[in-house]
Write a protein that holds these residues in place. Structure first.
Motif, short mmCIF file in Angstrom:
data_model
loop_
_atom_site.label_atom_id
_atom_site.label_comp_id
_atom_site.label_asym_id
_atom_site.label_seq_id
_atom_site.Cartn_x
_atom_site.Cartn_y
_atom_site.Cartn_z
N THR A 198 1.13 -6.72 14.13
CA THR A 198 2.46 -6.15 14.35
C THR A 198 2.51 -5.42 15.69
O THR A 198 3.43 -5.63 16.49
N LYS B 277 -7.23 -7.45 5.62
CA LYS B 277 -5.87 -7.97 5.74
C LYS B 277 -4.91 -6.87 6.22
O LYS B 277 -4.08 -7.10 7.11
N ILE C 84 -2.66 -6.98 9.60
CA ILE C 84 -1.18 -6.85 9.63
C ILE C 84 -0.80 -5.79 10.67
O ILE C 84 0.06 -5.99 11.52
N GLU D 81 7.44 -5.01 5.94
CA GLU D 81 7.76 -5.90 4.81
C GLU D 81 6.50 -6.65 4.36
O GLU D 81 6.21 -6.77 3.16
N GLU D 82 5.72 -7.10 5.34
CA GLU D 82 4.50 -7.84 5.03
C GLU D 82 3.49 -6.93 4.31
O GLU D 82 2.85 -7.33 3.33
N MET D 83 3.38 -5.72 4.81
CA MET D 83 2.46 -4.75 4.21
C MET D 83 2.89 -4.45 2.78
O MET D 83 2.06 -4.37 1.86
N ASP E 204 12.60 -2.60 -0.30
CA ASP E 204 13.41 -3.69 0.27
C ASP E 204 14.75 -3.17 0.79
O ASP E 204 15.26 -3.65 1.80
N THR F 288 4.56 -6.37 0.73
CA THR F 288 4.24 -7.53 -0.12
C THR F 288 2.76 -7.52 -0.50
O THR F 288 2.41 -7.74 -1.67
N LEU F 289 1.88 -7.25 0.50
CA LEU F 289 0.44 -7.24 0.23
C LEU F 289 0.08 -6.17 -0.80
O LEU F 289 -0.65 -6.43 -1.76
N ASP G 296 9.49 -6.12 10.13
CA ASP G 296 8.80 -7.30 9.58
C ASP G 296 7.39 -6.93 9.11
O ASP G 296 6.94 -7.37 8.05
N GLY G 297 6.71 -6.11 9.94
CA GLY G 297 5.35 -5.69 9.60
C GLY G 297 5.33 -4.87 8.32
O GLY G 297 4.47 -5.05 7.45
#
Lengths: 496, 497
Positions: free
Chosen positions: B86, B78, B82, B123-125, B153, B127-128, B120-121
């Motif tokens: 990205t 995953k 990501i 942020e996704e990382m 954040d 969260t993971l 955005d990338g």
């Protein structure tokens, strides 16, 4: 006090034959490098007629060969040029720029003159030429005009430095206002925000403009600025009105003429970087000539192997007869010495370890020419005509360089002609380098015999050394014939 | 700065004869299995296998991370996707070409757009990683802690705000400027635009602002203004570009490092499919030993388990393994199996064996016979000598040199002398050698002189004469040819056959 030229005086144009035979034009091209200034080119093509002028120039060189003095003069010339450039720009600039350009031309000039004057005086030049110019500059600096120009230029610059404005680009134009320091630096904000992604050796965004820096838009922005800084603008404008002339005429001439020295010194440096030496020639009065370790500048420039040579005479005998193997460096030897003599008559340092020689008032050459079928004269006839013309003009400060003259006839006749020619020159106490294949010429009692030596490692290859001595007894062509068993005895044994 | 190092490549360069190794040891076949068509994995594996340097520490560091990656395979995959997605989005949505132009406003616009995608990338990382089970290895734990220490954040939202100032719509810049020499404008400072320019403040500023309106027919004017914008914006554009590059580099580095572990996951799957044993190599000075070692490249071509080899050498000193005997006996395969396993071991990857112990993680060099032409020629011999000389300068104590029929381009008598010179010199210098050779003089002399340190292997032949394609310890029997002579001369008819 009038400005007196740093060049002393001008010489007169070199003859076409000499320029061609001694490859002077190529040499001058090398000296000039990328500079294509016609004024300078002419100077390098004008040998001087008076020894004193050559010495005057060589003394200036002596000063300039000190790195400090060189740097100082070079920097001075650059800044005078810069000042001239700004004044030229002014011609076509908008009014809002004119006041600034004029101010900067003056600031550049003032600083150039003062720092050059102070610097050079501290070092203390020894040459007449630079001393003379230093005295001239002192007068310039102490003149009331220069002094008040300096004071007012300072005021004008301070006024300009006070200006700071805010510019806003909007859809249809530009808005300018006084800046009161209340804005936040956006670039700094970006830098702070992304500090964790700071790239140490990051690239720089380049920008190339397709338009100038002094356009009507810039003028409009300046106009806006001047609206809010009225007093500052007036100070700038009045400075321009009150001091219309910036650069003194004598200073301008010096900056132009001294390039003769600077350009040659830059050329010398390029040659010296490859491990070669230049020396200031000294002129003998007793007819002697001692040149040690001279070499060919064009070969150095071409990156070829360069062998240096010597030449010597106490002045009793002045005719050098050069013989020896083919492609042994005889012509190069003669051309190198010819160029060296030529450079010395321009008052320039020469490519040799040491050079003491007469001041030659004329250098003449006679090199083989292509036969012109439209001409009625044969090459031999040409040679004779040229020889006689040379004799007519030759005197005791003449250098003649003759290459394979009288070679289109029998060697006996060639010898006779050579003997006539050379004895006439000898009687006139002229100097001559005479390259010939006729060994007998070297036995004339008023000549000095020089010979091109083969390489000590491989006798079939040249050493490019030319040294005093009798012509070689063994011929290269015979040696080669022997190697391939084509001599008399070989053929006798084979042909039954 | 987010610090992480999942690979510990250090500043090791590629081994000098990387291309030879790649061909001689059929690495492309192995890399193809690991990469499964992913170009980046293929690149990373190729780099990792061909590094000049390794050490026991580095091996252990990677082995631990490899185990960790296999245990958390879904998270690894995953993270990889990501990073990959990205980067792909940036490449799709940003005019990367514009970043290389001399146009700061365009650079500022494009980089700010790119930065928002990268945010955005991140942020996704974030969260993971917040919701994932914890890693156990030093490598991955280090990454997670540095990432979460830097990215939160709050950073993401303020960075988004700053990037949006350089939106396409924001062409109307404001800056302060001074007047320098020649009355050129100088020292521009780009200012943060005022959002709340109210009607009232605009009324108040009347008369305090000088306005120059462009003539609609003025064609040069807008170009000049654009040039001034370039000038004013170039510092900001530089900062933005560097931030953008650095963020991209983070994702690219992460993706590259992760790609090694994705390759490991693929390789592990392949082992499982074929039924190859999977062991993590050990370092034990004094021992060179393996049990049931398989030639991995052969396994990938046949998709089956090749015949394994077993060997054990007491290697308190450097050693030479000499392999000789009939053709098609599995000699070169054996050499390749050793070479491949050594490279995998140094890279921290498991190897296809029941056990695998090496005395040092030294570098591997190969000198294999080239070409099919077996004619003797001094030209070819010279080429061989030059090729050997080419890497000899780089050899160090503890390295391995694998030779396949070296020096066979000249006659065996003189080749033996050369071989003996070369191999003795290597072994005496602490370099280990494995050499497939038919040079009888050499083998005889060398094994006699080096005793225990010379290990001679020959293809196994059962009593029945059947070949097993295994190598076993053997010995030379000098006089064998004489015997044969005697035998044949006493029975001349056989020779005439």
């Amino acid at each position: 006090m009038e400005y007196r030229s740093i060049l002393g005086e001008r010489g007169s144009m070199v003859g076409d034959d000499v320029a061609k035979d001694l490859r002077i034009l190529e040499l001058v091209d090398d000296i000039l490098g990328r500079n294509r200034d016609e004024f300078l080119r002419e100077l390098y093509l004008e040998p001087l007629s008076r020894e004193e002028t050559a010495v005057f120039r060589l003394m200036v060189f002596q000063d300039l060969m000190t790195n400090d003095v060189y740097k100082m003069v070079e920097g001075f010339v650059e800044r005078i040029r810069e000042s001239e450039r700004l004044i030229q720009l002014k011609e076509e600039a908008y009014d809002q720029h004119k006041v600034g350009l004029h101010l900067d031309a003056a600031l550049t000039y003032i600083d150039a003159v003062e720092s050059f004057y102070n610097g050079l005086r501290a070092i203390g030049p020894r040459s007449e030429g630079l001393k003379q110019f230093l005295n001239y500059l002192e007068q310039v600096i102490n003149s009331p005009y220069f002094r008040s120009m300096k004071e007012r230029a300072r005021e004008a610059k301070e006024a300009r430095d006070r200006i700071i404005i805010k510019v806003r680009f909007v859809e249809d134009g530009v808005k300018v206002s006084k800046y009161n320091g209340d804005g936040e630096d956006l670039t700094a904000l970006v830098e702070r925000t992304f500090s964790i992604f700071k790239d140490g050796n990051g690239e720089e965004v380049k920008w190339i403009k397709s338009t100038g820096d002094m356009t009507h838009i810039h003028a409009a922005i300046l106009e806006g600025a001047f609206r809010f800084y009225r007093e500052e603008y007036e100070t700038l404008r009045r400075f321009m009105e009150d001091f219309p002339t910036v650069i003194d005429e004598g200073v301008r001439s010096f900056a132009r003429e001294v390039e003769f020295y600077l350009t040659y010194l830059r050329y010398m440096r390029r040659i010296m970087e490859r491990g070669y030496t230049f020396s200031i020639p000294s002129f003998t009065r007793d007819g002697s000539m001692h040149v040690k370790g001279f070499y060919n500048l064009l070969l150095v420039k071409a990156g070829k192997a360069v062998v240096s040579n010597d030449i010597d005479t106490d002045g009793a005998r002045r005719i050098f007869v050069i013989t020896g193997m083919n492609s042994g460096g005889k012509t190069t030897f003669a051309i190198s010495l010819g160029q060296l003599a030529y450079l010395s008559t321009l008052g320039l340092p020469v490519p040799a370890v040491e050079a003491r020689l007469p001041f030659f008032t004329s250098i003449m050459t006679a090199f083989p020419t292509e036969e012109d079928p439209r001409e009625s004269l044969s090459r031999l006839e040409h040679d004779v005509v040229r020889a006689l013309n040379i004799i007519k003009r030759a005197n005791d400060t003449t250098l003649v360089i003759a290459n394979e003259l009288f070679s289109t006839t029998t060697s006996d006749e060639g010898f006779q002609l050579s003997k006539l020619f050379l004895s006439e020159l000898s009687n006139r106490r002229s100097y001559c380098l005479f390259i010939t294949f006729i060994p007998k010429v070297a036995s004339l009692e008023f000549t000095i015999s020089l010979v091109a030596m083969p390489s000590p490692e491989d006798p079939e290859k040249p050493s490019y050394r030319i040294i005093p001595g009798p012509p070689p007894k063994e011929y290269m062509a015979v040696r080669i014939a022997a190697k391939h068993q084509l001599l008399y005895d070989d053929l006798r044994r084979v042909v039954k | 700065m987010i610090q992480f190092d999942l690979l510990r490549m250090g500043d090791s360069s590629k081994i000098s004869i990387a291309d030879d190794l790649r061909v001689d040891l059929e690495l492309d076949k192995i890399i193809a299995v690991a990469s499964n068509g992913d170009k980046l994995i293929s690149e990373t594996w190729s780099n990792m296998l061909l590094l000049r340097d390794s050490s026991e520490d580095v091996m252990r560091y990677r082995q631990e991370a490899v185990r960790d990656a296999l245990a958390n395979r879904d998270v690894i995959i995953k993270m990889y996707s990501i990073a990959r997605d990205t980067i792909e989005r940036v490449k799709r949505d940003v005019f990367i070409l514009l970043l290389r132009t001399d146009d700061p406003p365009a650079v500022a616009r494009e980089t700010s757009r790119g930065i928002r995608i990268l945010l955005d990338g991140l942020e996704e990382m974030l969260t993971l990683l917040k919701s994932s089970p914890s890693f156990s290895s030093t490598a991955f734990r280090g990454f997670v802690s540095s990432f979460t220490a830097n990215i939160n954040d709050q950073f993401i939202s303020s960075a988004r705000g700053v990037a949006s100032i350089f939106d396409t719509s924001r062409e109307n810049i404001t800056f302060s400027v001074k007047i320098g020499s020649s009355n050129y404008l100088k020292d521009p400072v780009l200012l943060v635009p005022r959002e709340g320019d109210s009607f009232l403040s605009r009324i108040l500023s009347l008369g305090k602002e000088y306005t120059y309106k462009l003539d609609p027919r003025d064609e040069a004017g807008p170009r000049i203004i654009y040039d001034i914008k370039k000038w004013v914006l170039h510092r900001s554009a530089t900062v933005l570009l560097r931030s953008f590059n650095s963020m991209m580099k983070f994702f690219e580095d992460l993706m590259r490092q992760l790609s090694f572990y994705v390759g490991v996951i693929n390789m592990s799957d392949f082992f499982a499919r074929i039924g190859l044993p999977q062991t993590y190599p050990e370092v034990n000075p004094g021992v060179f030993a393996f049990k049931d070692l398989h030639c991995l490249s052969l396994a990938t071509s046949t998709s089956s388990k090749p015949i394994p080899s077993t060997l054990s050498i007491n290697a308190s000193d450097s050693f030479a393994i000499l392999i000789t005997g009939a053709n098609r006996g599995g000699k070169t395969t054996f050499l390749k199996a050793i070479g491949q396993a050594l490279l995998l071991a140094r890279a921290g990857i498991f190897v296809p064996a029941e056990s695998f112990t090496i005395p040092t993680p030294g570098a591997v060099y190969t000198h294999f016979l080239r070409g099919e032409d077996r004619a003797l020629s001094y030209g070819k011999f010279e080429e061989e000598v030059k090729r050997f000389r080419g890497f000899a300068n780089f050899l160090r104590r503890g390295d391995f040199v694998l030779m396949d029929e070296s020096f066979s381009s000249t006659n065996p008598i003189e080749a033996s002398v050369v071989a003996e010179n070369v191999v003795s010199a290597l072994v005496d210098s602490g370099v280990n050698v494995a050499y497939v050779t038919f040079l009888q003089d050499f083998i005889y002399n060398f094994t006699r002189r080096y005793g225990e340190r010379a290990v001679l292997l020959v293809p196994e032949r059962l009593k029945s004469g059947e070949r097993t394609f295994r190598l076993v310890r053997g010995s030379l029997q000098p006089g064998y040819a004489m015997d044969l002579w005697v035998k044949l001369s006493s029975n001349p008819s056989k020779e005439q056959h």
